[in-house]
Design a protein around this motif. Structure first.
Motif, PDB file in Angstrom:
ATOM      1  N   CYS A  96       0.829  -1.207   0.000  1.00  0.00           N
ATOM      2  CA  CYS A  96       0.000   0.000   0.000  1.00  0.00           C
ATOM      3  C   CYS A  96       0.863   1.256   0.000  1.00  0.00           C
ATOM      4  CB  CYS A  96      -0.923  -0.015   1.221  1.00  0.00           C
ATOM      5  SG  CYS A  96      -2.170  -1.327   1.201  1.00  0.00           S
ATOM      6  N   CYS A  97       1.960   1.233   0.757  1.00  0.00           N
ATOM      7  CA  CYS A  97       2.822   2.411   0.802  1.00  0.00           C
ATOM      8  C   CYS A  97       3.535   2.647  -0.529  1.00  0.00           C
ATOM      9  CB  CYS A  97       3.852   2.261   1.927  1.00  0.00           C
ATOM     10  SG  CYS A  97       3.149   2.341   3.588  1.00  0.00           S
ATOM     11  N   VAL A  98       3.888   1.559  -1.215  1.00  0.00           N
ATOM     12  CA  VAL A  98       4.575   1.702  -2.493  1.00  0.00           C
ATOM     13  C   VAL A  98       3.707   2.428  -3.508  1.00  0.00           C
ATOM     14  CG1 VAL A  98       5.308   0.323  -4.485  1.00  0.00           C
ATOM     15  CG2 VAL A  98       6.243  -0.152  -2.237  1.00  0.00           C
ATOM     16  N   ARG A  99       2.391   2.241  -3.439  1.00  0.00           N
ATOM     17  CA  ARG A  99       1.495   2.910  -4.381  1.00  0.00           C
ATOM     18  C   ARG A  99       1.451   4.425  -4.157  1.00  0.00           C
ATOM     19  NH1 ARG A  99      -1.862  -0.225  -7.393  1.00  0.00           N
ATOM     20  NH2 ARG A  99      -1.865  -2.455  -6.945  1.00  0.00           N
ATOM     21  N   LEU A 100       1.865   4.841  -2.973  1.00  0.00           N
ATOM     22  CA  LEU A 100       1.894   6.266  -2.683  1.00  0.00           C
ATOM     23  C   LEU A 100       3.201   6.927  -3.106  1.00  0.00           C
ATOM     24  CD1 LEU A 100       0.347   6.175   0.914  1.00  0.00           C
ATOM     25  CD2 LEU A 100      -0.845   6.607  -1.245  1.00  0.00           C
ATOM     26  N   LEU A 101       4.223   6.120  -3.447  1.00  0.00           N
ATOM     27  CA  LEU A 101       5.528   6.653  -3.818  1.00  0.00           C
ATOM     28  C   LEU A 101       5.624   6.789  -5.324  1.00  0.00           C
ATOM     29  CD1 LEU A 101       7.705   4.497  -1.393  1.00  0.00           C
ATOM     30  CD2 LEU A 101       6.862   6.813  -1.034  1.00  0.00           C
ATOM     31  N   ALA A 142       4.265  16.491  -8.527  1.00  0.00           N
ATOM     32  CA  ALA A 142       2.980  16.494  -7.840  1.00  0.00           C
ATOM     33  C   ALA A 142       2.859  17.740  -6.970  1.00  0.00           C
ATOM     34  CB  ALA A 142       2.853  15.235  -6.974  1.00  0.00           C
ATOM     35  N   PRO A 143       1.638  18.265  -6.826  1.00  0.00           N
ATOM     36  CA  PRO A 143       1.449  19.430  -5.948  1.00  0.00           C
ATOM     37  C   PRO A 143       1.717  19.076  -4.492  1.00  0.00           C
ATOM     38  CG  PRO A 143      -0.657  18.593  -6.736  1.00  0.00           C
ATOM     39  CD  PRO A 143       0.396  17.858  -7.492  1.00  0.00           C
ATOM     40  N   TRP A 144       1.906  20.094  -3.689  1.00  0.00           N
ATOM     41  CA  TRP A 144       2.303  19.879  -2.294  1.00  0.00           C
ATOM     42  C   TRP A 144       1.229  19.153  -1.502  1.00  0.00           C
ATOM     43  CZ3 TRP A 144      -0.648  21.777   1.626  1.00  0.00           C
ATOM     44  CH2 TRP A 144      -1.595  22.763   1.297  1.00  0.00           C
ATOM     45  N   TRP A 145      -0.056  19.436  -1.811  1.00  0.00           N
ATOM     46  CA  TRP A 145      -1.108  18.789  -1.028  1.00  0.00           C
ATOM     47  C   TRP A 145      -1.190  17.290  -1.310  1.00  0.00           C
ATOM     48  CZ3 TRP A 145      -5.033  16.419  -3.684  1.00  0.00           C
ATOM     49  CH2 TRP A 145      -5.203  16.787  -5.012  1.00  0.00           C
ATOM     50  N   LYS A 146      -0.839  16.868  -2.531  1.00  0.00           N
ATOM     51  CA  LYS A 146      -0.801  15.426  -2.806  1.00  0.00           C
ATOM     52  C   LYS A 146       0.343  14.744  -2.072  1.00  0.00           C
ATOM     53  CE  LYS A 146      -3.114  15.037  -7.285  1.00  0.00           C
ATOM     54  NZ  LYS A 146      -2.972  14.559  -8.686  1.00  0.00           N
ATOM     55  N   ARG A 147       1.486  15.407  -2.045  1.00  0.00           N
ATOM     56  CA  ARG A 147       2.616  14.835  -1.326  1.00  0.00           C
ATOM     57  C   ARG A 147       2.338  14.770   0.177  1.00  0.00           C
ATOM     58  NH1 ARG A 147       7.380  18.536  -3.321  1.00  0.00           N
ATOM     59  NH2 ARG A 147       5.643  20.033  -3.374  1.00  0.00           N
ATOM     60  N   LEU A 148       1.694  15.815   0.699  1.00  0.00           N
ATOM     61  CA  LEU A 148       1.358  15.811   2.121  1.00  0.00           C
ATOM     62  C   LEU A 148       0.331  14.737   2.437  1.00  0.00           C
ATOM     63  CD1 LEU A 148       1.660  17.123   4.889  1.00  0.00           C
ATOM     64  CD2 LEU A 148      -0.139  18.752   4.240  1.00  0.00           C
ATOM     65  N   SER A 149      -0.645  14.549   1.559  1.00  0.00           N
ATOM     66  CA  SER A 149      -1.657  13.502   1.779  1.00  0.00           C
ATOM     67  C   SER A 149      -1.025  12.115   1.733  1.00  0.00           C
ATOM     68  CB  SER A 149      -2.758  13.624   0.731  1.00  0.00           C
ATOM     69  OG  SER A 149      -3.382  14.884   0.789  1.00  0.00           O
ATOM     70  N   ALA A 150      -0.110  11.907   0.792  1.00  0.00           N
ATOM     71  CA  ALA A 150       0.549  10.605   0.705  1.00  0.00           C
ATOM     72  C   ALA A 150       1.404  10.332   1.941  1.00  0.00           C
ATOM     73  CB  ALA A 150       1.410  10.545  -0.553  1.00  0.00           C
ATOM     74  N   ALA A 151       2.118  11.358   2.406  1.00  0.00           N
ATOM     75  CA  ALA A 151       2.936  11.176   3.606  1.00  0.00           C
ATOM     76  C   ALA A 151       2.072  10.908   4.833  1.00  0.00           C
ATOM     77  CB  ALA A 151       3.813  12.406   3.826  1.00  0.00           C
ATOM     78  N   SER A 152       0.948  11.593   4.946  1.00  0.00           N
ATOM     79  CA  SER A 152       0.052  11.379   6.089  1.00  0.00           C
ATOM     80  C   SER A 152      -0.567   9.986   6.059  1.00  0.00           C
ATOM     81  CB  SER A 152      -1.049  12.448   6.093  1.00  0.00           C
ATOM     82  OG  SER A 152      -0.484  13.734   6.155  1.00  0.00           O
ATOM     83  N   ALA A 153      -0.984   9.553   4.871  1.00  0.00           N
ATOM     84  CA  ALA A 153      -1.563   8.209   4.758  1.00  0.00           C
ATOM     85  C   ALA A 153      -0.534   7.132   5.095  1.00  0.00           C
ATOM     86  CB  ALA A 153      -2.118   7.996   3.355  1.00  0.00           C
ATOM     87  N   GLY A 154       0.690   7.310   4.626  1.00  0.00           N
ATOM     88  CA  GLY A 154       1.737   6.349   4.957  1.00  0.00           C
ATOM     89  C   GLY A 154       2.034   6.312   6.439  1.00  0.00           C
ATOM     90  N   PHE A 155       2.043   7.470   7.090  1.00  0.00           N
ATOM     91  CA  PHE A 155       2.294   7.512   8.537  1.00  0.00           C
ATOM     92  C   PHE A 155       1.181   6.825   9.311  1.00  0.00           C
ATOM     93  CE2 PHE A 155       1.759   9.707  12.630  1.00  0.00           C
ATOM     94  CZ  PHE A 155       2.993   9.435  13.205  1.00  0.00           C
ATOM     95  N   VAL A 156      -0.065   7.064   8.910  1.00  0.00           N
ATOM     96  CA  VAL A 156      -1.194   6.432   9.606  1.00  0.00           C
ATOM     97  C   VAL A 156      -1.141   4.912   9.452  1.00  0.00           C
ATOM     98  CG1 VAL A 156      -3.707   6.188   9.590  1.00  0.00           C
ATOM     99  CG2 VAL A 156      -2.669   8.461   9.485  1.00  0.00           C
ATOM    100  N   MET A 157      -0.869   4.423   8.247  1.00  0.00           N
ATOM    101  CA  MET A 157      -0.800   2.977   8.032  1.00  0.00           C
ATOM    102  C   MET A 157       0.347   2.345   8.823  1.00  0.00           C
ATOM    103  SD  MET A 157      -1.790   2.384   4.015  1.00  0.00           S
ATOM    104  CE  MET A 157      -0.544   3.516   3.392  1.00  0.00           C
ATOM    105  N   PHE A 158       1.484   3.006   8.853  1.00  0.00           N
ATOM    106  CA  PHE A 158       2.608   2.470   9.604  1.00  0.00           C
ATOM    107  C   PHE A 158       2.308   2.454  11.100  1.00  0.00           C
ATOM    108  CE2 PHE A 158       6.679   2.874  11.805  1.00  0.00           C
ATOM    109  CZ  PHE A 158       7.371   1.802  11.259  1.00  0.00           C
ATOM    110  N   THR A 159       1.624   3.490  11.610  1.00  0.00           N
ATOM    111  CA  THR A 159       1.270   3.519  13.030  1.00  0.00           C
ATOM    112  C   THR A 159       0.298   2.409  13.381  1.00  0.00           C
ATOM    113  OG1 THR A 159       1.603   5.926  13.042  1.00  0.00           O
ATOM    114  CG2 THR A 159       0.347   4.973  14.861  1.00  0.00           C
ATOM    115  N   LEU A 160      -0.708   2.201  12.535  1.00  0.00           N
ATOM    116  CA  LEU A 160      -1.661   1.120  12.784  1.00  0.00           C
ATOM    117  C   LEU A 160      -0.974  -0.235  12.773  1.00  0.00           C
ATOM    118  CD1 LEU A 160      -4.733   2.308  10.665  1.00  0.00           C
ATOM    119  CD2 LEU A 160      -4.457   2.375  13.154  1.00  0.00           C
ATOM    120  N   PHE A 161      -0.034  -0.418  11.860  1.00  0.00           N
ATOM    121  CA  PHE A 161       0.688  -1.689  11.819  1.00  0.00           C
ATOM    122  C   PHE A 161       1.534  -1.873  13.076  1.00  0.00           C
ATOM    123  CE2 PHE A 161       4.631  -3.958  10.845  1.00  0.00           C
ATOM    124  CZ  PHE A 161       4.116  -5.183  10.441  1.00  0.00           C
ATOM    125  N   ALA A 162       2.206  -0.820  13.530  1.00  0.00           N
ATOM    126  CA  ALA A 162       3.040  -0.931  14.731  1.00  0.00           C
ATOM    127  C   ALA A 162       2.206  -1.234  15.967  1.00  0.00           C
ATOM    128  CB  ALA A 162       3.829   0.361  14.931  1.00  0.00           C
TER     129      ALA A 162
END
Length: 456
Positions: free
Chosen positions: A28-33, A300-320
């Protein structure tokens, strides 16, 4: 060792489940990169983390054999949630031991087979390098220019007669291998693009990382996620090197894509096994690489990069948070106890009629009711387990003292400790002693009064 077999099964199932969850997170994280270099690093991190975790579990299991006080079993038991505990029938224990023994033998055999395969490929590569020859002077001069441009000074260029696709081997003293027909590309720009691609592999140390991924896949040969990650790493590193070439020479995108097609055709005509890191992986991957080469870079615009980073952080936190709970603990149901015979009543639990006949007012070895009453006062003494031996009890004369129990004629009582077979008689209370004393005084005065009356 039944306990060792069960723990090995727990470790295998727990690792498989947690590694599958980590693979899903990585996918899932790879799709955001957006950049292939970042996707390559994500899959590499997954492989390294899975390999280290598996080694840690195996080390803990080895310590359990020599030191049963280690905490691996407690760690798995505490990590397992209520739904992660499975109770198996006790009859399955023997089959589980056989299955674990067969799986362990197959695992060791697979490790040995993969190690032999890697050793055979290494020996084959050394034998192939013995057939290498120096490149042409013009190609050697171009290679030196490309090394100076990339900042690499320890690479060596060799030409091989049986090679149909460029490759890079070794990482401490890297060697770039090209076919003998490499000069047939004609334009120096095309050859420069190919050499730039291979030098990008050298700068990234892809050969060393490929060896690390191969070693981890050998350790995790039973888990498909490890082999999937290894395959994605091989594809992403080719895309990352292609991107470096395109960024260096964006005006030669079409020529570079045509060069890729040329080497793919050569590989399809000669189905010989290539060594090292292939310049052209396969025909099925060619279309994806060509599309990436010809696509214009879009930031990519800044809001897309910020959204991708936030989604990746949330998924990693849930996994941890939830990954430790993905533990499986197996246990076996105990055998039902043997049916006991009829219970014989103990001698202390005789019937009430027998105790009444024996003169007992309560069961043996049982404290009396007075023992649990309030503390002693003037009207009641604590009951003591003693036996009274009465020498003689003289009846009191009738009269005023008839209504009062006891009297001065009550003979001396001798107390002694209660024997094991003697009936237990409670001691007289303070009230009975007081009343007996008063009755004796009244009887004594009555006698004196009678005596004085007769005397008159």
């Amino acid at each position: 060792m039944p306990g060792l077999a069960v723990q090995l099964a727990d470790v295998f199932l727990t690792f498989s489940l947690q590694a599958a969850a980590a693979w899903l997170l990585c996918k899932c994280c790879v799709r955001l990169l957006r950049r292939p270099q970042h996707r390559f690093q994500a899959w590499l991190l997954f492989l390294i983390a899975a390999g280290v975790y598996w080694i840690w579990l195996m080390a803990g299991l080895g310590l359990e054999i020599f030191r049963p006080s280690t905490t691996l079993g407690a760690f798995l038991a505490n990590s397992a949630s209520t739904h992660g505990r499975f109770l198996l029938p006790a009859a399955w224990l023997l089959w589980l031991q056989r299955l674990i023994a067969a799986a362990l033998i197959a695992y060791i055999a697979g490790l040995i087979a993969l190690a032999c395969r890697l050793a055979w490929r290494s020996l084959g590569l050394r034998a192939l390098l013995n057939l290498a020859s120096p490149p042409s002077p013009g190609l050697a001069r171009l290679f030196q220019e490309m090394c100076a441009e990339s900042g690499i000074g320890r690479a060596e260029l060799l030409a091989l007669p049986e090679l149909h696709s460029p490759a890079t081997v070794y990482w401490w003293k890297p060697r770039v291998l090209v076919p003998e027909t490499f000069n047939e590309l004609g334009a120096p720009g095309r050859m420069a693009d190919v050499l730039r691609h291979e030098l990008a592999h050298v700068a990234r140390r892809d050969y060393f990382l490929a060896g690390v991924s191969d070693a981890i896949c050998a350790l995790l040969l039973f888990h498909p996620a490890a082999w999937y990650a290894r395959k994605q790493m091989r594809l992403e590193r080719e895309l990352a090197c292609d991107l470096r070439v395109v960024e260096a020479c964006p005006d030669r995108r079409a020529d570079y894509a045509d060069t890729l097609a040329h080497f793919v055709r050569q590989r399809m005509l000669y189905q010989n096994a290539a060594c090292g890191i292939d310049f052209a992986e396969s025909a099925s991957f060619l279309l994806h690489r060509v599309r990436c080469i010809l696509a214009e870079p879009v930031r990519a615009p800044w809001w897309k990069r910020l959204s991708a980073a936030s989604a990746g952080f949330v998924m990693f936190t849930l996994f941890a948070v939830y990954a430790p709970a993905l533990a499986i603990v197996l246990d076996f149901a105990s055998q039902p106890p043997a049916t006991a015979g009829p219970v014989q009543p103990e001698p202390a639990q005789a019937s009430l009629s027998h105790r009444a006949k024996a003169g007992l007012t309560r069961p043996l070895n049982m404290p009396s009711a007075e023992a649990y009453s309030f503390p002693d006062d003037l009207t009641k003494l604590r009951v003591q387990d003693r036996r009274i031996e009465t020498e003689q009890i003289q009846p009191a004369p009738r009269g005023l003292g008839d209504t009062i129990s006891g009297g001065p004629d009550v003979t001396r009582s001798v107390w002694r400790e209660q024997g094991p077979d003697s009936p237990r008689v409670p001691a007289p209370s303070a009230r009975s002693i007081l009343l007996g004393t008063i009755g004796g005084v009244v009887n004594s005065e009555r006698k004196e009064h009678t005596t004085h009356g007769h005397g008159k």
